[in-house]
Design a protein around this motif. Structure first.
Motif, PDB file in Angstrom:
ATOM      1  N   ASN A  20      13.904  58.312 121.777  1.00  0.00           N
ATOM      2  CA  ASN A  20      12.576  58.355 121.145  1.00  0.00           C
ATOM      3  C   ASN A  20      12.448  57.738 119.552  1.00  0.00           C
ATOM      4  O   ASN A  20      11.384  57.556 119.367  1.00  0.00           O
ATOM      5  N   ILE A  21      13.552  57.689 118.881  1.00  0.00           N
ATOM      6  CA  ILE A  21      13.464  57.407 117.566  1.00  0.00           C
ATOM      7  C   ILE A  21      14.399  56.148 117.325  1.00  0.00           C
ATOM      8  O   ILE A  21      14.431  55.790 116.322  1.00  0.00           O
ATOM      9  N   ARG A  22      14.806  55.620 118.312  1.00  0.00           N
ATOM     10  CA  ARG A  22      15.842  54.486 118.420  1.00  0.00           C
ATOM     11  C   ARG A  22      15.165  53.279 117.972  1.00  0.00           C
ATOM     12  O   ARG A  22      13.832  53.200 118.590  1.00  0.00           O
ATOM     13  N   ASP A  23      15.511  52.236 117.246  1.00  0.00           N
ATOM     14  CA  ASP A  23      14.735  51.309 116.679  1.00  0.00           C
ATOM     15  C   ASP A  23      14.455  50.196 118.093  1.00  0.00           C
ATOM     16  O   ASP A  23      15.361  49.856 118.664  1.00  0.00           O
ATOM     17  N   MET A  24      13.131  49.780 118.020  1.00  0.00           N
ATOM     18  CA  MET A  24      13.114  48.920 118.987  1.00  0.00           C
ATOM     19  C   MET A  24      12.218  47.753 118.546  1.00  0.00           C
ATOM     20  O   MET A  24      10.848  48.080 118.047  1.00  0.00           O
ATOM     21  N   HIS A  25      12.905  46.372 118.180  1.00  0.00           N
ATOM     22  CA  HIS A  25      11.910  45.627 117.694  1.00  0.00           C
ATOM     23  C   HIS A  25      11.155  45.967 116.179  1.00  0.00           C
ATOM     24  O   HIS A  25      10.338  45.528 116.041  1.00  0.00           O
ATOM     25  N   GLY A  26      12.138  46.551 115.317  1.00  0.00           N
ATOM     26  CA  GLY A  26      11.852  47.048 113.943  1.00  0.00           C
ATOM     27  C   GLY A  26      10.885  48.288 113.849  1.00  0.00           C
ATOM     28  O   GLY A  26      10.485  48.631 112.761  1.00  0.00           O
ATOM     29  N   LYS A  27      10.841  49.160 115.019  1.00  0.00           N
ATOM     30  CA  LYS A  27      10.074  50.581 114.827  1.00  0.00           C
ATOM     31  C   LYS A  27      10.497  51.357 115.830  1.00  0.00           C
ATOM     32  O   LYS A  27      11.300  50.944 116.919  1.00  0.00           O
ATOM     33  N   PRO A  28      10.744  52.728 115.457  1.00  0.00           N
ATOM     34  CA  PRO A  28      11.186  53.779 116.528  1.00  0.00           C
ATOM     35  C   PRO A  28      10.217  53.836 117.776  1.00  0.00           C
ATOM     36  O   PRO A  28       9.170  53.287 117.829  1.00  0.00           O
ATOM     37  N   LEU A  29      10.805  54.023 118.747  1.00  0.00           N
ATOM     38  CA  LEU A  29      10.265  54.067 120.178  1.00  0.00           C
ATOM     39  C   LEU A  29       8.795  54.528 120.260  1.00  0.00           C
ATOM     40  O   LEU A  29       7.822  54.118 120.673  1.00  0.00           O
ATOM     41  N   ILE A  30       8.929  55.955 119.494  1.00  0.00           N
ATOM     42  CA  ILE A  30       7.566  56.763 119.694  1.00  0.00           C
ATOM     43  C   ILE A  30       6.664  56.259 118.931  1.00  0.00           C
ATOM     44  O   ILE A  30       5.263  56.492 119.342  1.00  0.00           O
ATOM     45  N   ALA A  31       6.938  55.355 118.099  1.00  0.00           N
ATOM     46  CA  ALA A  31       5.771  54.715 117.201  1.00  0.00           C
ATOM     47  C   ALA A  31       4.882  53.844 118.141  1.00  0.00           C
ATOM     48  O   ALA A  31       3.676  53.665 117.739  1.00  0.00           O
ATOM     49  N   TYR A  32       5.348  53.217 119.079  1.00  0.00           N
ATOM     50  CA  TYR A  32       4.415  52.332 119.987  1.00  0.00           C
ATOM     51  C   TYR A  32       3.375  53.251 120.463  1.00  0.00           C
ATOM     52  O   TYR A  32       2.115  52.784 120.726  1.00  0.00           O
ATOM     53  N   SER A  33       3.831  54.285 120.989  1.00  0.00           N
ATOM     54  CA  SER A  33       2.840  55.260 121.563  1.00  0.00           C
ATOM     55  C   SER A  33       1.739  55.790 120.625  1.00  0.00           C
ATOM     56  O   SER A  33       0.481  55.833 120.925  1.00  0.00           O
ATOM     57  N   ILE A  34       2.165  56.107 119.235  1.00  0.00           N
ATOM     58  CA  ILE A  34       1.300  56.610 118.351  1.00  0.00           C
ATOM     59  C   ILE A  34       0.401  55.661 117.954  1.00  0.00           C
ATOM     60  O   ILE A  34      -0.755  55.759 117.726  1.00  0.00           O
ATOM     61  N   GLU A  35       0.969  54.254 117.853  1.00  0.00           N
ATOM     62  CA  GLU A  35      -0.037  53.150 117.350  1.00  0.00           C
ATOM     63  C   GLU A  35      -0.832  52.692 118.395  1.00  0.00           C
ATOM     64  O   GLU A  35      -2.003  52.268 118.172  1.00  0.00           O
ATOM     65  N   LEU A  36      -0.582  52.839 119.720  1.00  0.00           N
ATOM     66  CA  LEU A  36      -1.400  52.501 120.866  1.00  0.00           C
ATOM     67  C   LEU A  36      -2.714  53.525 120.798  1.00  0.00           C
ATOM     68  O   LEU A  36      -3.856  52.996 120.899  1.00  0.00           O
ATOM     69  N   ALA A  37      -2.384  54.779 120.796  1.00  0.00           N
ATOM     70  CA  ALA A  37      -3.383  55.654 120.615  1.00  0.00           C
ATOM     71  C   ALA A  37      -4.442  55.464 119.525  1.00  0.00           C
ATOM     72  O   ALA A  37      -5.503  55.629 119.653  1.00  0.00           O
ATOM     73  N   ARG A  38      -3.751  55.083 118.453  1.00  0.00           N
ATOM     74  CA  ARG A  38      -4.638  54.872 117.255  1.00  0.00           C
ATOM     75  C   ARG A  38      -5.623  53.665 117.366  1.00  0.00           C
ATOM     76  O   ARG A  38      -6.715  53.698 117.272  1.00  0.00           O
ATOM     77  N   GLN A  39      -4.928  52.718 117.882  1.00  0.00           N
ATOM     78  CA  GLN A  39      -5.686  51.435 118.129  1.00  0.00           C
ATOM     79  C   GLN A  39      -6.804  51.490 119.180  1.00  0.00           C
ATOM     80  O   GLN A  39      -7.779  50.770 119.139  1.00  0.00           O
ATOM     81  N   SER A  40      -6.401  52.402 120.087  1.00  0.00           N
ATOM     82  CA  SER A  40      -7.576  52.397 121.152  1.00  0.00           C
ATOM     83  C   SER A  40      -8.907  53.009 120.652  1.00  0.00           C
ATOM     84  O   SER A  40      -9.913  52.894 121.222  1.00  0.00           O
ATOM     85  N   GLY A  41      -8.817  53.505 119.370  1.00  0.00           N
ATOM     86  CA  GLY A  41     -10.052  54.343 119.011  1.00  0.00           C
ATOM     87  C   GLY A  41     -10.632  55.366 119.673  1.00  0.00           C
ATOM     88  O   GLY A  41     -11.940  55.612 119.697  1.00  0.00           O
TER      89      GLY A  41
END
Length: 233
Positions: A20-41
């Motif tokens: 969940n916190i391992r780096d995946m292309h420069g960010k922790p894996l969990i960051a993809y879900s947080i950012e997606l939720a934020r970007q969805s508005g």
């Protein structure tokens, strides 16, 4: 209408350590879900639930609104996920002092879904007024044609034989693999301790290339390769 997004991430991953916190292309894996939720508005609140303080700290760094400490009895290898989601919702509602009408859970290990997938799943749920929506992809195997199981004598048989046998996979009833990527619920259904499948549960279909749930090192490599291709475009 108030919407809550929950992201539940255990600290004790076995298949891929600390995924969940391992780096995946420069960010922790969990960051993809947080950012997606934020970007969805879509959401009033984005909450992350974990038994790991390190995961919660990383989630805070990447923009989670509320951090929820998951009880250890909900974070064992054999623990079901639904109780952890319910606990997270209840904790957030207690903090915020209001109730949410639409509850969405994003799997922390499914970074390939898109903002449009998320918006479409929520729109399907709210426009149809159903109990819940799950996501899945067309199944590679059909229980009516080429998915088999062993019977009590140890002999192989079709999982769901029909009275008239199917001779072409294309003629079999449509089947889907749940990809665990997005779940959407009415509040009373999730908190009412009902099962996942209701009489009016709908499925939002996603393609295989956006449906990988990371559960092994091979999954990790596939996702890493796909995301690398996206970033290279």
């Amino acid at each position: 209408m108030k919407r809550l997004c929950t992201i539940c991430a255990r600290g004790g991953s076995k298949g891929v350590k600390n995924k969940n916190i391992r780096d995946m292309h420069g960010k922790p894996l969990i960051a993809y879900s947080i950012e997606l939720a934020r970007q969805s508005g879509l959401f009033d609140i984005i909450a992350v639930s974990s038994d790991s303080q390190l995961i919660l700290d990383v989630a805070a760094d990447w923009g989670a609104d509320i951090l929820v400490n998951r009880p250890l009895d909900m974070a064992a290898d054999t623990s079901a996920k639904l109780p952890a989601i319910r606990h997270c919702v209840q904790q957030v509602e207690e903090i915020m002092q209001y109730k949410f009408s639409t509850l969405v859970d994003l799997d922390a290990t499914s970074p390939l879904r898109t903002v449009q997938d998320l918006r479409n799943a929520v729109e399907l749920f709210e426009s149809r007024g159903v109990s819940n929506v799950i996501t899945g992809m067309p199944s590679r195997r059909s229980p009516y044609f080429n998915l088999v199981e062993l019977n009590d004598e140890g002999f192989v048989q079709l999982s769901k034989p029909l009275t008239v046998p199917i001779v072409r996979r294309q003629d079999a009833p449509l089947c889907f693999d749940m990809n665990a990527s997005i779940y959407v619920w009415k509040r009373e259904i999730l908190l009412g301790d009902y099962g996942l499948f209701q009489g009016d549960t709908l499925l939002y279909e996603m393609p295989e290339e956006r449906s990988i749930d990371i559960d092994s090192e091979l999954d990790w490599k596939f996702v890493e390769w796909i995301l690398g291709g996206r970033e290279g475009k």
